[in-house]
Each structure stands twice: as C-alpha cells, then as structure tokens.
Design an enzyme around this catalytic site. Structure first.
Site, PDB file in Angstrom:
ATOM      1  N   SER A 167       0.798  -1.225   0.000  1.00 21.66           N
ATOM      2  CA  SER A 167       0.000   0.000   0.000  1.00 21.66           C
ATOM      3  C   SER A 167       0.834   1.282   0.000  1.00 21.66           C
ATOM      4  O   SER A 167       1.605   1.535  -0.917  1.00 21.66           O
ATOM      5  CB  SER A 167      -0.956  -0.032   1.190  1.00 21.66           C
ATOM      6  OG  SER A 167      -1.958   0.956   1.068  1.00 21.66           O
ATOM      7  N   ASP A 218      -9.886  -6.666  -2.888  1.00 19.59           N
ATOM      8  CA  ASP A 218      -9.300  -5.331  -2.691  1.00 19.59           C
ATOM      9  C   ASP A 218     -10.212  -4.273  -3.316  1.00 19.59           C
ATOM     10  O   ASP A 218     -10.475  -4.290  -4.513  1.00 19.59           O
ATOM     11  CB  ASP A 218      -7.915  -5.275  -3.347  1.00 19.59           C
ATOM     12  CG  ASP A 218      -7.152  -3.996  -3.008  1.00 19.59           C
ATOM     13  OD1 ASP A 218      -7.781  -2.998  -2.619  1.00 19.59           O
ATOM     14  OD2 ASP A 218      -5.919  -4.002  -3.123  1.00 19.59           O
ATOM     15  N   HIS A 246      -7.549  -5.412   0.826  1.00 15.05           N
ATOM     16  CA  HIS A 246      -6.419  -4.587   0.396  1.00 15.05           C
ATOM     17  C   HIS A 246      -5.155  -4.951   1.166  1.00 15.05           C
ATOM     18  O   HIS A 246      -4.051  -4.747   0.680  1.00 15.05           O
ATOM     19  CB  HIS A 246      -6.763  -3.106   0.605  1.00 15.05           C
ATOM     20  CG  HIS A 246      -5.670  -2.169   0.225  1.00 15.05           C
ATOM     21  ND1 HIS A 246      -5.114  -2.141  -1.038  1.00 15.05           N
ATOM     22  CD2 HIS A 246      -5.003  -1.215   0.953  1.00 15.05           C
ATOM     23  CE1 HIS A 246      -4.173  -1.215  -1.094  1.00 15.05           C
ATOM     24  NE2 HIS A 246      -4.085  -0.650   0.103  1.00 15.05           N
TER      25      HIS A 246
END
Length: 267
Positions: A167, A218, A246
C-alpha cells in the site's frame, strides 16, 4: 457579660487549621475526608509509576536501526538455523526480508500476524520497520527512495534483501526501483502499492524476481493497476489472494505467508 459577635462565636481558627465551634466538622467527617485524600494520593502514585499512555507494549524483538540519519523502530526475528542437506553447497541461502507497512499499520502487524516468525522459521532473517513519521520512527526530510536505499543497505548484504512493500509504502519502494542508486535487491513483493501511475522502473531491475500480490476483494487499489505495474517489471508474477482485502497479510496471513515463502525458497 458581653456577648461575642455571631461570626466569632460560630468559628475560631486554631493552630492546626481545624475549625472549632458550632460549625466544626465531626470527627467522622474528618476521617472520611482524610481517607479520600489518601486514596487520591495512592491513585496519583500508581498513575505516575505506570503511566497513562494507551500505547501498547513493545513487541518482542524491538530494536533500532540507523539509516540515512533516521532511527528506525524495528522488529527483528533472526533466522532459525537449520541443518544443511548432505548435498548442499557451502553458499548461505539465508535472505533478509525487509517488511514495510501501509498507512493504517506499523511494523507490529507483521509480528502480530505471525509472518515474521514463519519467515525466521524458514531460515531467513525477518525485519519489519516503522516508516518515517509512523509508529515510533520520527519523520525525515530525506526523499523516500534515498532513505529506503540506505535502510536496505543497513539491514543486509547487497543482493540478499527481499523487499515487501504494501500500500502506502509504495512511495518508498517504487521510488527506489525507479532509481536504485546501486542498491541490489534479491526480490521484491509489492502488495497493492500506491504510486503506480507514473512509475518507470530503472532497467537495472528488469530481471528482479518480483511478486505482485493483490487481495481478491481489494476495494482500494484496482487489479488493473497490477497490470500497469507488471508492464514495468517484466519478471514479475501476479498472484491474487482468495478472500483477501487490500491488506491480505492482515486478514489472510497464512495464505500470504505461503506465497512469500515460495518466492524465498526459489524454484
């Protein structure tokens, strides 16, 4: 006989500060008041000794790693030494796996989900850090790619570090892959990172063994972004984690760790 004024008759002050006369508190009330004071004092001493912070206790293996003028808070698991196979050569196959984190996490997540222990148990050194400005690591003005390059060099030998970047940490990892500045990685695991658009990989990382890991569910970084990233990393493999969000390392840690160990074990 002259009468004393009402105010004087109602109270007079004695040396110890107690009030006498008709309005003087009863001994019982004085005893209760002193008890309250003693309890309050005890509470204050307890708070002073234990603190009022909501911060959790440090994770086992917490240490500090210095790189680029930054004191990185880190959690380290040393590799569990395994007996070499009879036909094994003398080369050390152990790697150092450097775990970054997303914006909602810190280094703790890798320890709490058991990922660090699994990697160490497989014979590799596992290092998770708090990025600058997160967790217990102070912010820095050093550009993300530069600070990560220094960190990689600090945690392991050249060509022996596998970088795991989920991320928000993509701001660091993709900046490094765009300009490696002589840093050589053993592998790269991108977990739905940010900063994909506009990323152009340096030719030096064209053959870098890489995994692009996306959670099946996600809803933050679309799977189409993985194809964009894959176009810049031709040696990469895209893997979806069934039922993963995610952050599949959080809600599907066992499946995620198996994927990672397959990369570490090689073909």
């Amino acid at each position: 006989r002259p009468r004393r004024p009402v105010a004087e008759a109602s109270r007079s002050v004695v040396a110890d500060g107690a009030t006498t006369g008709p309005n003087r508190p009863s001994p019982a009330r004085i005893g209760v008041g002193r008890a309250v004071v003693l309890i309050a004092s005890a509470v204050c001493l307890l708070v002073a000794s234990t603190g009022c912070s909501d911060e959790p206790d440090p994770v086992a293996g917490t240490t500090t790693i210095q790189a680029a003028g930054v004191a990185f808070n880190a959690v380290v698991r040393e590799a569990v030494v395994r007996e070499p196979a009879a036909d094994a050569d003398d080369d050390d196959d152990a790697l150092t796996v450097l775990f970054l984190h997303g914006g909602s996490y810190t280094s703790r997540i890798w320890a709490e989900r058991g990922v660090l222990d699994r990697v160490a148990g497989a014979g590799h050194r596992a290092v998770a850090v708090d990025l600058p400005g997160a967790g217990a690591t102070d912010p820095t003005d050093v550009p993300p790619g530069e600070v990560l390059a220094a960190l990689v060099e600090a945690v392991g030998p050249a060509g022996r570090v596998v970088l795991v970047s989920p991320s928000a940490s993509g701001r660091y990892s993709l900046a490094l892959l765009a300009d490696p500045s002589g840093v050589e990685l053993a592998g790269f695991v991108a977990v739905a990172p940010v900063a994909i658009r506009g990323f152009v990989a340096d030719p030096a990382v064209a053959d870098l063994p890489s995994l692009l890991v996306w959670g099946e569910d996600d809803d933050v970084i679309p799977l189409a972004e993985a194809e964009v990233l894959r176009s810049q990393l031709p040696s990469s493999e895209l893997i979806e984690v069934p039922g993963g969000s995610h952050a599949p390392y959080d809600d599907q840690p066992a499946a995620f760790t198996e994927i990672l160990l397959d990369l570490l074990d090689g073909p």
